[in-house]
Design a protein around this motif. Structure first.
Motif, PDB file in Angstrom:
ATOM      1  N   LEU A  76       2.186   1.390 -12.958  1.00  0.00           N
ATOM      2  CA  LEU A  76       2.802   0.805 -11.766  1.00  0.00           C
ATOM      3  C   LEU A  76       2.820  -0.702 -11.996  1.00  0.00           C
ATOM      4  N   VAL A  77       3.980  -1.239 -12.316  1.00  0.00           N
ATOM      5  CA  VAL A  77       4.126  -2.655 -12.668  1.00  0.00           C
ATOM      6  C   VAL A  77       4.667  -3.400 -11.457  1.00  0.00           C
ATOM      7  N   ARG A  78       3.923  -4.408 -10.999  1.00  0.00           N
ATOM      8  CA  ARG A  78       4.297  -5.172  -9.808  1.00  0.00           C
ATOM      9  C   ARG A  78       4.861  -6.528 -10.219  1.00  0.00           C
ATOM     10  N   LEU A 127       0.833  -1.200   0.000  1.00  0.00           N
ATOM     11  CA  LEU A 127       0.000   0.000   0.000  1.00  0.00           C
ATOM     12  C   LEU A 127       0.869   1.252   0.000  1.00  0.00           C
ATOM     13  N   CYS A 128       1.946   1.237   0.760  1.00  0.00           N
ATOM     14  CA  CYS A 128       2.839   2.387   0.814  1.00  0.00           C
ATOM     15  C   CYS A 128       3.478   2.638  -0.551  1.00  0.00           C
ATOM     16  N   ALA A 129       3.841   1.566  -1.268  1.00  0.00           N
ATOM     17  CA  ALA A 129       4.398   1.720  -2.610  1.00  0.00           C
ATOM     18  C   ALA A 129       3.384   2.355  -3.551  1.00  0.00           C
ATOM     19  N   SER A 130       2.117   1.930  -3.464  1.00  0.00           N
ATOM     20  CA  SER A 130       1.067   2.533  -4.287  1.00  0.00           C
ATOM     21  C   SER A 130       0.877   3.998  -3.935  1.00  0.00           C
ATOM     22  N   TYR A 131       0.972   4.312  -2.649  1.00  0.00           N
ATOM     23  CA  TYR A 131       0.834   5.694  -2.177  1.00  0.00           C
ATOM     24  C   TYR A 131       1.933   6.574  -2.779  1.00  0.00           C
ATOM     25  N   LEU A 150      10.406  -4.176 -17.242  1.00  0.00           N
ATOM     26  CA  LEU A 150      11.063  -2.887 -17.414  1.00  0.00           C
ATOM     27  C   LEU A 150      10.436  -2.109 -18.566  1.00  0.00           C
ATOM     28  N   LEU A 151      10.126  -2.815 -19.645  1.00  0.00           N
ATOM     29  CA  LEU A 151       9.526  -2.157 -20.801  1.00  0.00           C
ATOM     30  C   LEU A 151       8.101  -1.709 -20.486  1.00  0.00           C
ATOM     31  N   ARG A 152       7.348  -2.558 -19.765  1.00  0.00           N
ATOM     32  CA  ARG A 152       5.966  -2.203 -19.427  1.00  0.00           C
ATOM     33  C   ARG A 152       5.901  -1.058 -18.423  1.00  0.00           C
ATOM     34  N   ALA A 153       6.969  -0.885 -17.636  1.00  0.00           N
ATOM     35  CA  ALA A 153       6.986   0.173 -16.618  1.00  0.00           C
ATOM     36  C   ALA A 153       7.569   1.478 -17.149  1.00  0.00           C
ATOM     37  N   ASP A 154       7.858   1.557 -18.438  1.00  0.00           N
ATOM     38  CA  ASP A 154       8.462   2.768 -19.000  1.00  0.00           C
ATOM     39  C   ASP A 154       7.589   3.983 -18.711  1.00  0.00           C
ATOM     40  N   GLY A 155       8.190   5.017 -18.149  1.00  0.00           N
ATOM     41  CA  GLY A 155       7.453   6.217 -17.784  1.00  0.00           C
ATOM     42  C   GLY A 155       6.762   6.126 -16.441  1.00  0.00           C
TER      43      GLY A 155
END
Length: 572
Positions: free
Chosen positions: A319-321, A303-307, A351-356
């Motif tokens: 936000l790729v988990r 939750l903190c990471a999402s915050y 890494l590619l899906r999390a670009d930006g």
């Protein structure tokens, strides 16, 4: 090619294709063996193909063969959809699909490698290259960067940009070939408001637009010489349309509402340790540095990471988990992707899906060392494995969670040294629930309300005894344990009051096996008990209790809040 599908029996779910003929029976020599079906003869029946049609012949079986419920003898013609009963096994004659493989090669067939067929120069090559790049984009930021790069090369420009915004101001999304560009205001206004293409000496401006909508951005290119031709203008218009469609498609796949208005992420709690963590998370959100979230299992690291992501400048990005507890083989495919193989398309790397956006690694201490080394090199170079092979640049922020602090991971040697260097940045330690007891009632009400909404009922209410028991419990599994309890009680006791006897036995009796306490935790517990005893002796009067304890009234108020104590005034 005709095929048989076994619908029932010991071998249900298997599929067999018939090229010429196939025998079914218990014998291992049969093409369709049914060794576990004791109602089938060793060689029970034979399927064969004549002139493209499937026929069936019973081979003198003991229990016989039925087609669509009728017992057959001799040879019978089968049709797609027919059901053949052989012992306990039901065989479906699979209907022919829309496409099938033929057994012959037509006369005059020529075979060329696909690379010899694809265009390599001219407008066709430019559109093909741009289309392939855009179809492989996994985020909005990647779409904008790739359409800018495609325009730069296709139009032999000095600089190109894909910009989002309206006539009040453009938000630069991707610029290639130059540090920055200046778009003529009137040209941008005509492009955005009237979907018109603007062209002047050395400058071309086309709308980024998807079908059925108004332009939402500008594709801008410039070059010193020669001036853009009519053919260049047509190509730029087509590239703008391709970029607009690709951008809309990526937003649609990720969820339009989520991309436009990221969901609000709140962290509930008022205790002093928790407020400290929230303040640290706010500062981390404003930073671009990597973040390490450590703490016991169930303490709210995810939750903190999402915050942090939701309040960062990357909130519009993905936000790729990735869970590092997954098997090493599948984890490598998720993190680094996979090239295409016959029958299976390529898999884009995390890494590619999390670009930006943000890449979140759960349980980073379980990341295999070899994989950590490869990931560290990619992050250091700010690149990711490309779908078409090689690497391409990406802009990714790294956030990881771990059950121990970064220093403890270094001492234990559980994380690769090169990867640890990439994690150097901000570290937040989330406290266990027993260290933030004042938040327990707040969290219970939050989780219970959510559980009650699921059944469209009013949330339950804790009575004072039940509330105190929850505060006294050690919560070995932290917030996650409280969440599961609150949601379960909300389903069982929706709209009513929860008494102490409704709580689980371990909470009524206290923690059955309390964890080993540190010296600080033991001192805090003694202090909390002393304050509670003083309040009871003083009948809830804080001034009297403060005198008994030898502390000031403000100090007492602060400790009451920190320990989550309830002050009950006793009437005379």
């Amino acid at each position: 090619m005709p095929a048989l599908l076994l619908l029932s029996g010991p071998s249900a779910g298997l599929r067999f294709e018939i090229q010429a003929e196939a025998t079914i029976g218990r014998s291992p020599s049969c093409e369709i063996p049914l060794p576990e079906d004791d109602h089938v003869s060793r060689r029970h029946a034979r399927f064969f193909v004549q002139e493209g049609q499937v026929h069936l012949a019973d081979l003198g079986s003991r229990n016989g063969t039925s087609v669509n419920g009728e017992r057959v003898s001799g040879e019978v013609l089968l049709h797609p959809g027919d059901r053949v009963q052989v012992g306990k096994t039901t065989v479906l004659i699979e209907p022919l699909g829309a496409a099938s493989l033929a057994g012959t090669v037509p006369e005059g067939t020529s075979l060329l490698h696909v690379e010899e067929v694809l265009p390599h120069v001219g407008t066709e090559a430019a559109l093909y290259s741009a289309g392939a790049a855009l179809l492989g984009a996994t985020s909005e930021a990647m779409v904008l960067r790739r359409i800018a790069e495609a325009s730069l090369h296709a139009l032999h420009a000095d600089a190109a940009a894909a910009l989002l915004g309206d006539t009040k101001g453009l938000l630069t999304a991707a610029v290639v070939g130059a540090p920055s560009v200046e778009v003529p205001r009137d040209m941008a206004r005509a492009t955005l408001e009237h979907s018109e293409q603007g062209r002047s000496a050395g400058v071309l401006c086309s709308p980024l637009v998807a079908s059925g909508g108004l332009p939402f951005g500008v594709l801008y290119v410039e070059r010193s010489e020669p001036d853009f031709s009519d053919a260049d203008a047509r190509l730029a218009a087509m590239l703008g349309r391709l970029g607009g469609e690709a951008y809309a498609a990526v937003r649609s796949r990720a969820g339009t509402q989520t991309q436009q208005q990221p969901g609000r992420v709140d962290m509930a709690g008022n205790s002093r340790p928790f407020r400290k963590v929230v303040e640290q998370a706010r500062r981390a959100a404003a930073s671009a540095a990597p973040v390490v979230l450590s703490g016991p299992s169930g303490s709210g690291k995810s939750l903190c990471a999402s915050y942090i992501h939701a309040r960062s400048p990357r909130a519009l990005g993905p936000l790729v988990r990735v869970d590092c507890r997954d098997p090493a083989s599948s984890l490598e495919e998720v993190l680094l992707g996979r090239s295409s193989v016959p029958g299976q398309p390529p898999v884009a790397s995390a890494l590619l899906r999390a670009d930006g956006g943000t890449l979140l690694l759960h349980h980073v201490e379980l990341l295999p060392r070899a994989l950590a080394e490869r990931l560290a090199r990619l992050i250091a170079r700010k690149t990711a494995p490309a779908l078409q092979g090689g690497e391409e640049p990406v802009d990714v922020r790294l956030v990881v969670t771990a059950n121990a602090s970064l220093q403890a991971l270094v001492v234990k040697g559980e994380v690769d040294a090169s990867f640890l260097r990439q994690l150097a940045g901000i570290e937040l330690v989330l406290p266990p629930l027993r260290e933030r007891r004042a938040d327990i009632p707040i969290l219970f009400e939050l989780f219970a309300a959510r559980g009650a909404r699921a059944v469209r009922m009013e949330p339950p209410v804790l009575d004072p005894d039940a509330r105190q028991l929850l505060r006294d419990y050690e919560w070995p599994h932290n917030v996650r344990e409280l969440e599961l309890l609150a949601e379960r009680l909300a389903l069982v006791h929706a709209g009513t009051q929860i008494h102490a006897l409704a709580l689980p036995p371990e909470i009524q009796a206290g923690s059955a096996s309390p964890p080993q306490l540190t010296l600080q935790e033991r001192v805090s517990r003694l202090e909390r008990d002393a304050i509670a005893e003083a309040l009871r002796t003083a009948g809830g009067k804080k001034i009297v209790a403060a005198k008994l304890l030898g502390i000031s009234r403000p100090t007492l108020d602060k400790k009451i809040e920190d320990y989550g104590l309830t002050v009950s005034r006793r009437r005379a």
